[in-house]
Design a protein around this motif. Structure first.
Motif, PDB file in Angstrom:
ATOM      1  N   ILE A   1       0.849  -1.167  -0.018  1.00  0.00           N
ATOM      2  CA  ILE A   1      -0.083   0.050  -0.063  1.00  0.00           C
ATOM      3  C   ILE A   1       0.879   1.312   0.037  1.00  0.00           C
ATOM      4  CG2 ILE A   1      -1.565   1.247   1.380  1.00  0.00           C
ATOM      5  CD1 ILE A   1      -2.830  -1.414   2.235  1.00  0.00           C
ATOM      6  N   LEU A   2       1.730   1.251   0.725  1.00  0.00           N
ATOM      7  CA  LEU A   2       2.937   2.570   0.881  1.00  0.00           C
ATOM      8  C   LEU A   2       3.587   2.562  -0.607  1.00  0.00           C
ATOM      9  CD1 LEU A   2       4.704   2.064   4.382  1.00  0.00           C
ATOM     10  CD2 LEU A   2       2.639   3.180   3.857  1.00  0.00           C
ATOM     11  N   ASN A   3       3.864   1.413  -1.282  1.00  0.00           N
ATOM     12  CA  ASN A   3       4.568   1.734  -2.567  1.00  0.00           C
ATOM     13  C   ASN A   3       3.613   2.366  -3.497  1.00  0.00           C
ATOM     14  OD1 ASN A   3       7.231   0.777  -2.365  1.00  0.00           O
ATOM     15  ND2 ASN A   3       6.652  -1.221  -1.789  1.00  0.00           N
ATOM     16  N   ILE A   4       2.546   1.912  -3.251  1.00  0.00           N
ATOM     17  CA  ILE A   4       1.434   2.501  -4.440  1.00  0.00           C
ATOM     18  C   ILE A   4       1.064   3.964  -3.913  1.00  0.00           C
ATOM     19  CG2 ILE A   4      -1.073   2.336  -4.893  1.00  0.00           C
ATOM     20  CD1 ILE A   4      -0.907  -0.564  -4.842  1.00  0.00           C
ATOM     21  N   ILE A   5       0.877   4.302  -2.770  1.00  0.00           N
ATOM     22  CA  ILE A   5       0.927   5.563  -2.480  1.00  0.00           C
ATOM     23  C   ILE A   5       2.111   6.703  -2.963  1.00  0.00           C
ATOM     24  CG2 ILE A   5       0.917   7.360  -0.458  1.00  0.00           C
ATOM     25  CD1 ILE A   5      -0.736   5.102   1.239  1.00  0.00           C
TER      26      ILE A   5
ATOM     27  N   GLU B   1       7.963  14.454  -9.033  1.00  0.00           N
ATOM     28  CA  GLU B   1       7.597  15.733  -8.293  1.00  0.00           C
ATOM     29  C   GLU B   1       6.725  15.476  -7.049  1.00  0.00           C
ATOM     30  OE1 GLU B   1       8.967  18.559  -8.918  1.00  0.00           O
ATOM     31  OE2 GLU B   1      10.108  17.727 -10.165  1.00  0.00           O
ATOM     32  N   LEU B   2       5.815  14.800  -7.189  1.00  0.00           N
ATOM     33  CA  LEU B   2       4.830  14.342  -5.959  1.00  0.00           C
ATOM     34  C   LEU B   2       5.651  13.613  -4.927  1.00  0.00           C
ATOM     35  CD1 LEU B   2       2.104  14.163  -5.125  1.00  0.00           C
ATOM     36  CD2 LEU B   2       1.650  11.790  -5.715  1.00  0.00           C
ATOM     37  N   ARG B   3       6.522  12.680  -5.061  1.00  0.00           N
ATOM     38  CA  ARG B   3       7.361  12.158  -4.165  1.00  0.00           C
ATOM     39  C   ARG B   3       8.252  13.283  -3.361  1.00  0.00           C
ATOM     40  NH1 ARG B   3       9.220   8.476  -8.282  1.00  0.00           N
ATOM     41  NH2 ARG B   3       7.614   6.866  -8.467  1.00  0.00           N
ATOM     42  N   LYS B   4       8.494  14.352  -3.900  1.00  0.00           N
ATOM     43  CA  LYS B   4       9.147  15.225  -3.197  1.00  0.00           C
ATOM     44  C   LYS B   4       8.289  15.926  -1.832  1.00  0.00           C
ATOM     45  CE  LYS B   4      11.828  17.240  -6.986  1.00  0.00           C
ATOM     46  NZ  LYS B   4      12.419  18.103  -8.061  1.00  0.00           N
ATOM     47  N   SER B   5       6.893  15.873  -1.974  1.00  0.00           N
ATOM     48  CA  SER B   5       6.145  16.211  -1.001  1.00  0.00           C
ATOM     49  C   SER B   5       5.715  15.066   0.189  1.00  0.00           C
ATOM     50  CB  SER B   5       4.750  16.769  -1.554  1.00  0.00           C
ATOM     51  OG  SER B   5       5.111  17.877  -2.410  1.00  0.00           O
ATOM     52  N   ILE B   6       6.426  13.843   0.024  1.00  0.00           N
ATOM     53  CA  ILE B   6       6.079  12.829   0.749  1.00  0.00           C
ATOM     54  C   ILE B   6       7.281  12.423   1.531  1.00  0.00           C
ATOM     55  CG2 ILE B   6       5.519  10.306   1.020  1.00  0.00           C
ATOM     56  CD1 ILE B   6       3.864  10.965  -1.708  1.00  0.00           C
ATOM     57  N   GLY B   7       7.374  12.347   2.764  1.00  0.00           N
ATOM     58  CA  GLY B   7       8.393  11.554   3.507  1.00  0.00           C
ATOM     59  C   GLY B   7       8.470  10.345   4.070  1.00  0.00           C
ATOM     60  N   TRP B   8       9.224   9.424   3.562  1.00  0.00           N
ATOM     61  CA  TRP B   8       8.987   7.871   4.069  1.00  0.00           C
ATOM     62  C   TRP B   8      10.143   7.666   5.096  1.00  0.00           C
ATOM     63  CZ3 TRP B   8       7.791   3.464   0.065  1.00  0.00           C
ATOM     64  CH2 TRP B   8       7.538   2.643   0.790  1.00  0.00           C
TER      65      TRP B   8
END
Length: 259
Positions: free
Chosen positions: A46-50, A75-82
């Motif tokens: 689920i995290l990989n899909i998000i 670009e979207l991943r720049k707004s997601i911290g994992w």
């Protein structure tokens, strides 16, 4: 932006095996969610899909208000911290702690140019806010596992993410280190400018009360989702784990025991 995450009817197959089956989940702005499930339940998928690392076989995905297929995922991943405990070994062993944190601004492992003074100041501020200001100027190799986790959270915050995923953040920590980390996470989540937080675990007692909502994942499906207090009852969790358990609430956290 009403939904930070909107998964609708997600399924994912690999090698003719169904890993996720008809998963639907919505996270609204201002909500902090725990994601609970046993090993192999589908949490990481689920995290990989998000994050857009894998594409669902069926269903639709929208993250931070952007439907997949209409947005540059890089670009979207720049707004997601994992943040995951598995990331600890990817950092450069001899780096300064400050540089580990600052590298989050560039989404790089290590720094390859002299950091700006403003970046150093921000890194130090984040380290202090997360209770690891005493590590400023130290070496990553000398840090305990709990201290490394705090540094990785600070690193993720350097990019000012709108969504922060804490994936098995307490894995391998002793009792004292775990409680110190959970206290720091709770303080972070309580800030008015905090990102939306997802706390992924398979231990109910690790979930602080700031995570008011919980997603229960079992064998690639959503077993239930909603308010944490409603999810963590003896009846619901006995059905979820397929064994009889008792739930004891203590200091607003749920502790399990087998009947």
């Amino acid at each position: 932006m009403e939904h930070m995450i909107d998964l609708s009817g997600i399924s994912w197959q690999q090698d003719q095996k169904t890993i996720l089956h008809h998963v639907s989940w919505q996270v609204k702005r201002g909500e902090h969610w725990a994601v609970l499930g046993l090993n192999g339940s589908g949490k990481t998928t689920i995290l990989n899909i998000i994050n857009g690392y894998i594409w669902p076989s069926k269903g639709s995905v929208s993250v931070l208000g952007h439907p997949f297929g209409t947005v540059d995922l890089r670009e979207l991943r720049k707004s997601i911290g994992w943040v995951s405990s598995s990331f600890q070994e990817r950092m450069h062993y001899n780096d300064l702690t400050d540089y580990v944190v600052i590298s989050g601004k560039h989404a790089s492992i290590g720094l390859y140019e002299k950091p700006l003074e403003e970046d150093i100041e921000r890194a130090h501020q984040l380290m202090r806010e997360l209770g690891c200001g005493h590590l400023i100027g130290g070496r990553y190799r000398t840090c305990s596992q709990g201290e490394k986790q705090k540094l990785l959270i600070a690193r993720a915050l350097m990019a000012s993410p709108k969504l922060l995923i804490l994936d098995e953040a307490c894995n391998g920590l002793d009792f004292i280190s775990r409680e110190a980390l959970l206290a720091s996470i709770s303080e972070l989540a309580a800030k008015p400018d905090a990102p939306t937080l997802l706390f992924v675990t398979h231990h109910t007692e690790e979930i602080p009360p700031i995570f008011t909502h919980t997603l229960l994942v079992r064998r690639g499906t959503v077993f239930a989702s909603g308010l944490t207090r409603e999810m963590f009852t003896s009846q619901t969790l006995s059905a979820f784990f397929e064994m009889q358990v008792d739930v004891l609430w203590q200091k607003e956290r749920a502790w399990l025991s087998v009947k």
